[in-house]
Write a protein that holds these residues in place. Structure first.
Motif, PDB file in Angstrom:
ATOM      1  N   SER A 189      57.238   9.975   9.855  1.00  0.00           N
ATOM      2  CA  SER A 189      58.615   9.492   9.963  1.00  0.00           C
ATOM      3  C   SER A 189      59.571  10.379   9.177  1.00  0.00           C
ATOM      4  CB  SER A 189      58.692   8.056   9.461  1.00  0.00           C
ATOM      5  OG  SER A 189      60.019   7.591   9.470  1.00  0.00           O
ATOM      6  N   LEU A 190      59.190  10.749   7.951  1.00  0.00           N
ATOM      7  CA  LEU A 190      60.039  11.582   7.108  1.00  0.00           C
ATOM      8  C   LEU A 190      60.226  12.959   7.717  1.00  0.00           C
ATOM      9  CD1 LEU A 190      61.529  11.571   4.362  1.00  0.00           C
ATOM     10  CD2 LEU A 190      59.450  12.500   3.346  1.00  0.00           C
ATOM     11  N   ASN A 191      59.164  13.545   8.235  1.00  0.00           N
ATOM     12  CA  ASN A 191      59.235  14.892   8.795  1.00  0.00           C
ATOM     13  C   ASN A 191      59.954  14.941  10.132  1.00  0.00           C
ATOM     14  OD1 ASN A 191      57.955  16.469   6.772  1.00  0.00           O
ATOM     15  ND2 ASN A 191      55.972  15.636   7.380  1.00  0.00           N
ATOM     16  N   ALA A 192      60.178  13.773  10.734  1.00  0.00           N
ATOM     17  CA  ALA A 192      60.902  13.736  12.003  1.00  0.00           C
ATOM     18  C   ALA A 192      62.409  13.762  11.802  1.00  0.00           C
ATOM     19  CB  ALA A 192      60.511  12.483  12.789  1.00  0.00           C
ATOM     20  N   ILE A 193      62.863  13.500  10.579  1.00  0.00           N
ATOM     21  CA  ILE A 193      64.302  13.420  10.302  1.00  0.00           C
ATOM     22  C   ILE A 193      64.932  14.814  10.296  1.00  0.00           C
ATOM     23  CG2 ILE A 193      66.020  12.771   8.568  1.00  0.00           C
ATOM     24  CD1 ILE A 193      64.041  10.645   7.602  1.00  0.00           C
TER      25      ILE A 193
ATOM     26  N   PRO B 291      65.660   2.109   2.978  1.00  0.00           N
ATOM     27  CA  PRO B 291      64.686   2.299   4.057  1.00  0.00           C
ATOM     28  C   PRO B 291      63.582   3.266   3.645  1.00  0.00           C
ATOM     29  CG  PRO B 291      66.932   2.453   4.887  1.00  0.00           C
ATOM     30  CD  PRO B 291      67.040   2.429   3.396  1.00  0.00           C
ATOM     31  N   LYS B 292      62.408   3.100   4.235  1.00  0.00           N
ATOM     32  CA  LYS B 292      61.247   3.923   3.857  1.00  0.00           C
ATOM     33  C   LYS B 292      61.432   5.396   4.219  1.00  0.00           C
ATOM     34  CE  LYS B 292      57.791   0.227   4.026  1.00  0.00           C
ATOM     35  NZ  LYS B 292      57.607   0.258   2.558  1.00  0.00           N
ATOM     36  N   ASP B 293      62.306   5.675   5.200  1.00  0.00           N
ATOM     37  CA  ASP B 293      62.497   7.069   5.591  1.00  0.00           C
ATOM     38  C   ASP B 293      63.810   7.654   5.070  1.00  0.00           C
ATOM     39  OD1 ASP B 293      64.150   5.568   7.170  1.00  0.00           O
ATOM     40  OD2 ASP B 293      63.598   6.523   9.062  1.00  0.00           O
ATOM     41  N   ALA B 294      64.499   6.942   4.185  1.00  0.00           N
ATOM     42  CA  ALA B 294      65.726   7.475   3.597  1.00  0.00           C
ATOM     43  C   ALA B 294      65.384   8.612   2.635  1.00  0.00           C
ATOM     44  CB  ALA B 294      66.487   6.384   2.856  1.00  0.00           C
TER      45      ALA B 294
ATOM     46  N   VAL C   9      62.141  17.848   3.274  1.00  0.00           N
ATOM     47  CA  VAL C   9      63.252  17.155   2.626  1.00  0.00           C
ATOM     48  C   VAL C   9      64.240  18.171   2.049  1.00  0.00           C
ATOM     49  CG1 VAL C   9      63.864  15.666   0.668  1.00  0.00           C
ATOM     50  CG2 VAL C   9      61.967  15.048   2.182  1.00  0.00           C
ATOM     51  N   VAL C  10      63.724  19.244   1.477  1.00  0.00           N
ATOM     52  CA  VAL C  10      64.592  20.314   0.974  1.00  0.00           C
ATOM     53  C   VAL C  10      65.401  20.912   2.121  1.00  0.00           C
ATOM     54  CG1 VAL C  10      64.648  22.580  -0.140  1.00  0.00           C
ATOM     55  CG2 VAL C  10      63.024  20.839  -0.932  1.00  0.00           C
ATOM     56  N   ASP C  11      64.734  21.181   3.239  1.00  0.00           N
ATOM     57  CA  ASP C  11      65.412  21.784   4.392  1.00  0.00           C
ATOM     58  C   ASP C  11      66.505  20.871   4.949  1.00  0.00           C
ATOM     59  OD1 ASP C  11      63.741  23.976   4.188  1.00  0.00           O
ATOM     60  OD2 ASP C  11      62.361  23.282   5.756  1.00  0.00           O
ATOM     61  N   VAL C  12      66.191  19.587   5.088  1.00  0.00           N
ATOM     62  CA  VAL C  12      67.172  18.640   5.628  1.00  0.00           C
ATOM     63  C   VAL C  12      68.368  18.505   4.692  1.00  0.00           C
ATOM     64  CG1 VAL C  12      67.578  16.228   6.265  1.00  0.00           C
ATOM     65  CG2 VAL C  12      65.480  17.365   6.990  1.00  0.00           C
ATOM     66  N   THR C  13      68.111  18.426   3.401  1.00  0.00           N
ATOM     67  CA  THR C  13      69.195  18.307   2.429  1.00  0.00           C
ATOM     68  C   THR C  13      70.065  19.551   2.431  1.00  0.00           C
ATOM     69  OG1 THR C  13      67.809  16.869   1.060  1.00  0.00           O
ATOM     70  CG2 THR C  13      69.729  17.852   0.008  1.00  0.00           C
ATOM     71  N   PHE C  14      69.440  20.716   2.510  1.00  0.00           N
ATOM     72  CA  PHE C  14      70.178  21.981   2.607  1.00  0.00           C
ATOM     73  C   PHE C  14      71.087  21.962   3.834  1.00  0.00           C
ATOM     74  CE2 PHE C  14      70.642  26.334   4.118  1.00  0.00           C
ATOM     75  CZ  PHE C  14      70.946  27.044   2.970  1.00  0.00           C
TER      76      PHE C  14
END
Length: 332
Positions: free
Chosen positions: A10-14, A127-130, A181-186
């Motif tokens: 779920s996290l890696n799908a964001i 949420p668990k995927d936040a 998570v680093v990539d998405v935040t960037f």
């Protein structure tokens, strides 16, 4: 085990484009400015505080800064200050504030135990995927994320003060942060118009504060040794390295100047520079005297009266001009 695998998937799908709702925990100097940044970029933003009074103060500062942006022509075409503020909902408490949020960013007191406690409470309701981000300026993300059940979704997003005017955001992983998570935040920082820097691994002070403190250590040494006074040291920086490094960074600058030249200088100059490992005695003396800078009216300089206000106003006007130039370049 199966649940952990499902959470990871779920996290890696964001993706950054999936993030729609921001929970901004903290209403002070950094918190209000970060909330404004997300609202300016069109995000539904929750300003999460401890009391109605802190939220009122935060919203007041947000309105004042948004009006400054409007006066500078930095709002989107056709938008008003009220349009921007309509995207921000002030909320007391974590349960209502972070429930349903896609991205939670925290700017509370720069104290490890305080931050750990805040994140324990946030994790109960988010949420668990936040994705979780802290705006710490130098505390260890590994230490902060150690109290989380899902530390892999935790990252540093370090905005620079004043956060509404400075482009840089340092994105820093902890030991357990998922690289995605680093990539998405960037990517998210790019989407809100910032200039993110993806740091490979954590270190005390990250990159920006390590550079800042290295320069300040030598500046304090120069002042203490009587080589030059504080005003002269600042002038040397502002009218030479400050201007150059704003256009071409220090590493690229020595490439342009010739690495052999800088190597030769380093053979004799490094030995003569301050290599102390503790706080500067000069800085310690100022703090002991209670001369803490603008907050007390005096530090190395006097900040009392109109002169102090003028320096801050001139700085902010210059930073606003730079933001307009950045926006114009981005639109080309």
């Amino acid at each position: 085990m199966a649940q952990e695998q499902d959470d990871a998937v779920s996290l890696n799908a964001i993706q950054a484009s999936d993030i729609k709702v921001i929970a901004n925990v903290g209403t002070g100097t950094m918190g209000h400015a970060i909330a404004l940044q997300f609202a300016l970029a069109g995000y539904e933003t929750r300003l999460v505080g401890r009391s109605e009074a802190s939220l009122d103060r935060g919203m007041g500062r947000i309105r004042a800064d948004a009006e400054t942006f409007a006066d500078a022509g930095l709002l989107h075409a056709g938008e008003t200050v009220d349009d921007v503020l309509a995207r921000i909902t002030p909320i007391v408490g974590y349960e209502q504030g972070v429930t349903g949020a896609d991205f939670v960013i925290e700017s509370v007191a720069e104290n490890l135990e305080v931050k750990q406690q805040v994140w324990r409470e946030i994790e109960q309701f988010a949420p668990k995927d936040a994705i979780f981000a802290t705006n710490t300026s130098g505390l260890s993300p590994t230490a902060i994320q150690s109290v989380l059940d899902k530390p892999e979704r935790f990252v540093v997003a370090h905005f620079w003060n004043p956060a509404q005017l400075m482009p840089l955001v340092e994105v820093v992983p902890g030991a357990h942060t998922d690289p995605h998570v680093v990539d998405v935040t960037f990517d998210l920082m790019n989407l809100i118009g910032k200039k993110p820097a993806k740091i490979k691994k954590e270190s005390l002070g990250f990159v920006g504060n390590r550079l800042q403190m290295a320069v300040l250590r030598e500046e304090f040494h120069i002042i203490q040794e009587g080589i030059a006074d504080a005003a002269t040291v600042d002038d040397v920086m502002k009218y030479s390295l400050g201007r150059r490094w704003n256009l071409v960074g220090p590493v690229a600058s020595i490439d342009l100047g010739g690495l052999d030249v800088f190597y030769n200088i380093s053979t004799y100059l490094f030995d003569d520079m301050d290599n102390g490992t503790g706080p500067s005695p000069l800085l310690a003396e100022k703090v002991k005297e209670g001369n803490l800078g603008a907050k007390t009216g005096r530090g190395f300089f006097s900040w009392q009266g109109e002169d102090g206000k003028r320096v801050i106003e001139q700085r902010d006007k210059a930073l606003l001009r730079a933001l307009k130039e950045d926006a114009a370049e981005a639109a080309e």
